[in-house]
Structure formats: structure tokens, C-alpha cells
Write an enzyme that holds these catalytic residues in place. Structure first.
Site, PDB file in Angstrom:
ATOM      1  CG  ASN A  18      67.151 -30.164  99.178  1.00  0.00           C
ATOM      2  OD1 ASN A  18      66.126 -30.597  99.089  1.00  0.00           O
ATOM      3  ND2 ASN A  18      67.512 -29.724 100.383  1.00  0.00           N
ATOM      4  NE  ARG A  69      76.434 -10.647 106.068  1.00  0.00           N
ATOM      5  CZ  ARG A  69      76.195 -12.098 106.246  1.00  0.00           C
ATOM      6  NH1 ARG A  69      75.777 -12.629 105.409  1.00  0.00           N
ATOM      7  NH2 ARG A  69      76.514 -12.368 107.552  1.00  0.00           N
ATOM      8  CB  ILE A  96      71.988 -13.614 105.168  1.00  0.00           C
ATOM      9  CG1 ILE A  96      71.496 -14.595 106.334  1.00  0.00           C
ATOM     10  CG2 ILE A  96      70.895 -12.580 105.068  1.00  0.00           C
ATOM     11  CD1 ILE A  96      71.571 -14.115 107.639  1.00  0.00           C
ATOM     12  CG  LEU A  97      71.364 -14.675  99.223  1.00  0.00           C
ATOM     13  CD1 LEU A  97      70.538 -15.521  98.305  1.00  0.00           C
ATOM     14  CD2 LEU A  97      72.680 -14.504  98.429  1.00  0.00           C
ATOM     15  CG  HIS A 113      63.472 -22.408 106.524  1.00  0.00           C
ATOM     16  ND1 HIS A 113      64.788 -22.277 106.839  1.00  0.00           N
ATOM     17  CD2 HIS A 113      62.887 -22.675 107.709  1.00  0.00           C
ATOM     18  CE1 HIS A 113      64.837 -22.124 108.038  1.00  0.00           C
ATOM     19  NE2 HIS A 113      63.728 -22.449 108.712  1.00  0.00           N
ATOM     20  CB  THR A 145      61.449 -11.455 100.306  1.00  0.00           C
ATOM     21  OG1 THR A 145      61.138 -12.066 101.724  1.00  0.00           O
ATOM     22  CG2 THR A 145      60.099 -12.050  99.440  1.00  0.00           C
ATOM     23  CD  GLU A 147      59.700 -11.098 106.782  1.00  0.00           C
ATOM     24  OE1 GLU A 147      59.294 -11.587 107.891  1.00  0.00           O
ATOM     25  OE2 GLU A 147      59.009 -10.729 105.967  1.00  0.00           O
ATOM     26  CG  LEU A 148      66.904 -15.156 107.262  1.00  0.00           C
ATOM     27  CD1 LEU A 148      67.758 -15.328 105.974  1.00  0.00           C
ATOM     28  CD2 LEU A 148      67.897 -15.099 108.635  1.00  0.00           C
ATOM     29  CG  ASP A 149      64.631 -18.670 106.579  1.00  0.00           C
ATOM     30  OD1 ASP A 149      64.683 -19.066 105.326  1.00  0.00           O
ATOM     31  OD2 ASP A 149      65.205 -18.923 107.418  1.00  0.00           O
ATOM     32  CD  GLU A 179      65.178 -30.288 103.283  1.00  0.00           C
ATOM     33  OE1 GLU A 179      65.628 -29.689 102.764  1.00  0.00           O
ATOM     34  OE2 GLU A 179      65.416 -30.529 104.853  1.00  0.00           O
TER      35      GLU A 179
HETATM   36  N1  NHR Z   1      68.733 -14.241 102.041  1.00  0.00           N
HETATM   37  C1  NHR Z   1      67.649 -13.582 102.077  1.00  0.00           C
HETATM   38  N2  NHR Z   1      67.594 -12.087 101.657  1.00  0.00           N
HETATM   39  N3  NHR Z   1      66.240 -14.223 102.511  1.00  0.00           N
HETATM   40  C2  NHR Z   1      66.207 -15.206 102.800  1.00  0.00           C
HETATM   41  O1  NHR Z   1      65.034 -15.683 103.120  1.00  0.00           O
HETATM   42  C3  NHR Z   1      67.370 -16.228 102.630  1.00  0.00           C
HETATM   43  C4  NHR Z   1      68.579 -15.689 102.354  1.00  0.00           C
HETATM   44  C5  NHR Z   1      69.574 -16.454 102.204  1.00  0.00           C
HETATM   45  C6  NHR Z   1      69.565 -17.817 102.702  1.00  0.00           C
HETATM   46  C7  NHR Z   1      68.287 -19.767 103.299  1.00  0.00           C
HETATM   47  C8  NHR Z   1      67.869 -19.567 104.787  1.00  0.00           C
HETATM   48  C9  NHR Z   1      67.297 -20.934 105.333  1.00  0.00           C
HETATM   49  O2  NHR Z   1      66.703 -21.533 104.728  1.00  0.00           O
HETATM   50  C10 NHR Z   1      68.387 -18.418 102.809  1.00  0.00           C
HETATM   51  C11 NHR Z   1      67.268 -17.690 102.826  1.00  0.00           C
HETATM   52  C12 NHR Z   1      71.491 -18.962 106.192  1.00  0.00           C
HETATM   53  C13 NHR Z   1      71.158 -18.181 107.442  1.00  0.00           C
HETATM   54  C14 NHR Z   1      72.482 -17.756 108.211  1.00  0.00           C
HETATM   55  O3  NHR Z   1      72.168 -17.283 109.382  1.00  0.00           O
HETATM   56  C15 NHR Z   1      70.031 -18.121 107.883  1.00  0.00           C
HETATM   57  C16 NHR Z   1      68.728 -18.356 106.977  1.00  0.00           C
HETATM   58  C17 NHR Z   1      69.063 -19.350 105.658  1.00  0.00           C
HETATM   59  C18 NHR Z   1      70.376 -19.294 105.327  1.00  0.00           C
HETATM   60  N4  NHR Z   1      73.662 -17.461 107.589  1.00  0.00           N
HETATM   61  C19 NHR Z   1      74.904 -17.160 108.385  1.00  0.00           C
HETATM   62  C20 NHR Z   1      75.327 -15.799 107.763  1.00  0.00           C
HETATM   63  O4  NHR Z   1      75.973 -14.795 108.433  1.00  0.00           O
HETATM   64  C21 NHR Z   1      76.081 -17.927 108.097  1.00  0.00           C
HETATM   65  C22 NHR Z   1      75.863 -19.243 108.693  1.00  0.00           C
HETATM   66  C23 NHR Z   1      76.809 -20.368 108.282  1.00  0.00           C
HETATM   67  O5  NHR Z   1      77.587 -20.021 107.427  1.00  0.00           O
HETATM   68  O6  NHR Z   1      76.633 -21.481 108.685  1.00  0.00           O
HETATM   69  O7  NHR Z   1      74.946 -15.575 106.537  1.00  0.00           O
HETATM   70  O8  NHR Z   1      67.568 -21.444 106.617  1.00  0.00           O
HETATM   71  C1  GAR Z   2      68.346 -28.958 103.984  1.00  0.00           C
HETATM   72  O1  GAR Z   2      67.967 -29.376 105.282  1.00  0.00           O
HETATM   73  C2  GAR Z   2      67.940 -27.714 104.070  1.00  0.00           C
HETATM   74  O2  GAR Z   2      66.751 -27.433 103.874  1.00  0.00           O
HETATM   75  C3  GAR Z   2      68.593 -26.753 104.932  1.00  0.00           C
HETATM   76  O3  GAR Z   2      70.075 -27.465 104.784  1.00  0.00           O
HETATM   77  C4  GAR Z   2      69.868 -28.434 104.459  1.00  0.00           C
HETATM   78  C5  GAR Z   2      70.850 -28.776 103.075  1.00  0.00           C
HETATM   79  O4  GAR Z   2      71.137 -30.145 102.975  1.00  0.00           O
HETATM   80  N1  GAR Z   2      68.592 -25.375 104.560  1.00  0.00           N
HETATM   81  C6  GAR Z   2      69.087 -24.459 105.438  1.00  0.00           C
HETATM   82  O5  GAR Z   2      69.098 -24.768 106.590  1.00  0.00           O
HETATM   83  C7  GAR Z   2      69.140 -23.238 104.744  1.00  0.00           C
HETATM   84  N2  GAR Z   2      69.751 -22.254 105.849  1.00  0.00           N
HETATM   85  P1  GAR Z   2      71.604 -30.148 101.519  1.00  0.00           P
HETATM   86  O6  GAR Z   2      72.880 -29.541 101.408  1.00  0.00           O
HETATM   87  O7  GAR Z   2      72.065 -31.945 101.612  1.00  0.00           O
HETATM   88  O8  GAR Z   2      70.696 -30.148 100.371  1.00  0.00           O
END
Ligand code: NHR
Ligand code: GAR
Length: 223
Positions: A18, A69, A96-97, A113, A145, A147-149, A179
């Protein structure tokens, strides 16, 4: 004002497909912006080399170096702030932020996502779509936001699942066909104020959106 180039900060954790789509779209003029900084939470992210090859400054901020975090996120806010980005883009960013980070960039923070949200928030989305026998799968660009995703979805596009798909082939098609097209498109629209989020409402070209935009709405340059 409309002649000014926007400023982007991109957050990655991995391969950077991306990110590469943004590098190409800023180069060829479809996205009128410069990528001011790429941050990775992993030193071994392949995407760092893509940024360096494009002459973009990179920074590694390893979450493992921070006790909480909140402390990690505070360091990220401190690194991003001076660049005054118009948009902060999560591009395969895997941490996760916390509320402090979200608040610092609220309304300017986007994620892509790999699912048709609200289906399959979280991880392993391609395997989940296959396990459920879904005929359609895809990707969504949403405002981030707390709320995750769960933030408002701006655009989502789908493709047909093939009978012989596995999680890898499906992920590759979602990446190549969806994407890398929809994420630069949403950024171009937001930088141009064609797509906005005002008073809790998604607005596209002066109309309030009741549902996400779709592939049919893509400009010809992004198809
Ligand atoms: N943060 C918030 N607050 N809200 C969202 O909507 C977020 C976010 C941070 C990242 C991307 C998301 C995705 O597109 C994203 C959206 C990581 C995890 C996760 O479980 C879940 C969703 C997304 C990104 N992370 C683990 C953690 O403990 C670590 C996993 C790893 O390192 O492989 O942070 O899917
Ligand atoms: C992409 O498919 C993106 O949508 C997804 O990870 C891949 C990243 O690819 N994101 C998540 O799952 C966030 N949790 P890239 O590093 O090659 O762009």
C-alpha cells in the site's frame, strides 16, 4: 490553496504494498501530495527499503522499546507532529492505537482493512471469509476511531471468491485489484476536499453519504 501539495505520513509494519501504491500515485500526480515520513514499528519491515529507494525519510519506532502502549503512541505523536500532515495513513500497520494517538489526528487518520467491514474486524480476514463460504470479499478504507476497525467506512470494493482460492491467493487479488486502487483514491478525494467528514457525516461532492462509496465511484485514473 488548491495548488498546494498535501503532506502525508504513512505508518507501516511490513511489506509496504500500500505504501508503494502511494509512492506511485504521488509520483504520477494522481495524489497531489508528498510523503513526508514513513514510520515502521518493526526494523525489519520490507516497506522501509521501498521508502528509502524513493528518497522518503524513514523512522523506526519499535513498540518493544516502550513500557506501555501509551508511551509508544506518545513517541509516535511526537515524531509525526512536526511534519504537520494533512493525513496520517495506516498501511498494514499492525499495532492497536490508544486514545491519545487517535485524538491527536482525529479526522485525519485513515486505515485500509482487508474485509468488507463490518464483516471481519481484526486479523486473518481472508481465512475468515473463506471459512464462512463468502461469495464476495474485499477491502474497506475507513476513518480510524478508538473502536478497532469500527470507524466510518468511506469506500469499500469487492471481488468474487473463486472456488480454488486459499487465503494467499485471495489476499493477493484483494491487494492487487482493490487495495492499491481504493486507498490512493480516497486520499486524493480527501486532499481535494471532495470527500469530507463533517459533524459526524460523510460528505462526497456536496452530498451526504448514507453508505460507503464503491468501485463504481472510482475516478477513471484509479480503476
Ligand atoms: N487502532 C485503533 N484504535 N482503531 C483502529 O481502527 C485501528 C487501530 C490500529 C490499527 C489496523 C487494523 C486492521 O486493519 C488498525 C486499526 C492491528 C490489530 C492487532 O490486533 C488489529 C487490527 C488492526 C491492526 N494488533 C495486535 C496488537 O496487539 C498485534 C498484532 C501483530 O503485531 O501482528 O496491537 O486490521
Ligand atoms: C494489507 O492487506 C492491509 O489491508 C492489511 O495488511 C496488509 C498490508 O500489506 N492490514 C491489516 O491487516 C491491518 N491490520 P502491505 O504492508 O503490503 O501494504
Amino acid at each position: 490553496m488548491s495548488d498546494a501539495r498535501g503532506r502525508l505520513v504513512v505508518l507501516i509494519s511490513g511489506r509496504g504494498r500500500n505504501l508503494q501504491a502511494f509512492i506511485e500515485a504521488t509520483r504520477d500526480g494522481r495524489v497531489r501530495a508528498d510523503i513526508a515520513l514513513v514510520i515502521s514499528n518493526r526494523a525489519d519491515a520490507a516497506g522501509l527499503a521501498l521508502a528509502q529507494a524513493a528518497g522518503i525519510p524513514t523512522q523506526v519506532i519499535s513498540h518493544r522499546d516502550y513500557p506501555t502502549r501509551e508511551a509508544f503512541d506518545a513517541q509516535m505523536v511526537a515524531a509525526i507532529g512536526p511534519h504537520q500532515p494533512d493525513l496520517v495513513l495506516l498501511a498494514g500497520f499492525m499495532r492497536i492505537l490508544t486514545a491519545g494517538f487517535i485524538r491527536a489526528f482525529e479526522g485525519r487518520l485513515l486505515n485500509i482493512h482487508p474485509s468488507l467491514l463490518p464483516r471481519y474486524p481484526g486479523l486473518d480476514t481472508h481465512a475468515k471469509a473463506l471459512a464462512n463460504g463468502d461469495a464476495e470479499h474485499g477491502a474497506s478504507v475507513h476513518l480510524v476511531t478508538e473502536e478497532l476497525d469500527g470507524g466510518p467506512v468511506l469506500l469499500q470494493a469487492s471481488l468474487s471468491v473463486h472456488a480454488d482460492d486459499d487465503a494467499q491467493t485471495l489476499a493477493a487479488r484483494v491487494m492487487d485489484e482493490i487495495e492499491t486502487r481504493i486507498y490512493p483514491q480516497v486520499v486524493a478525494w480527501m486532499l481535494g476536499d471532495e470527500l469530507r467528514f463533517v459533524d459526524g457525516q460523510r460528505r462526497f461532492r456536496g452530498r451526504s453519504l448514507q453508505q460507503p462509496l464503491t468501485a463504481r465511484d472510482l475516478d477513471p485514473d484509479f480503476r
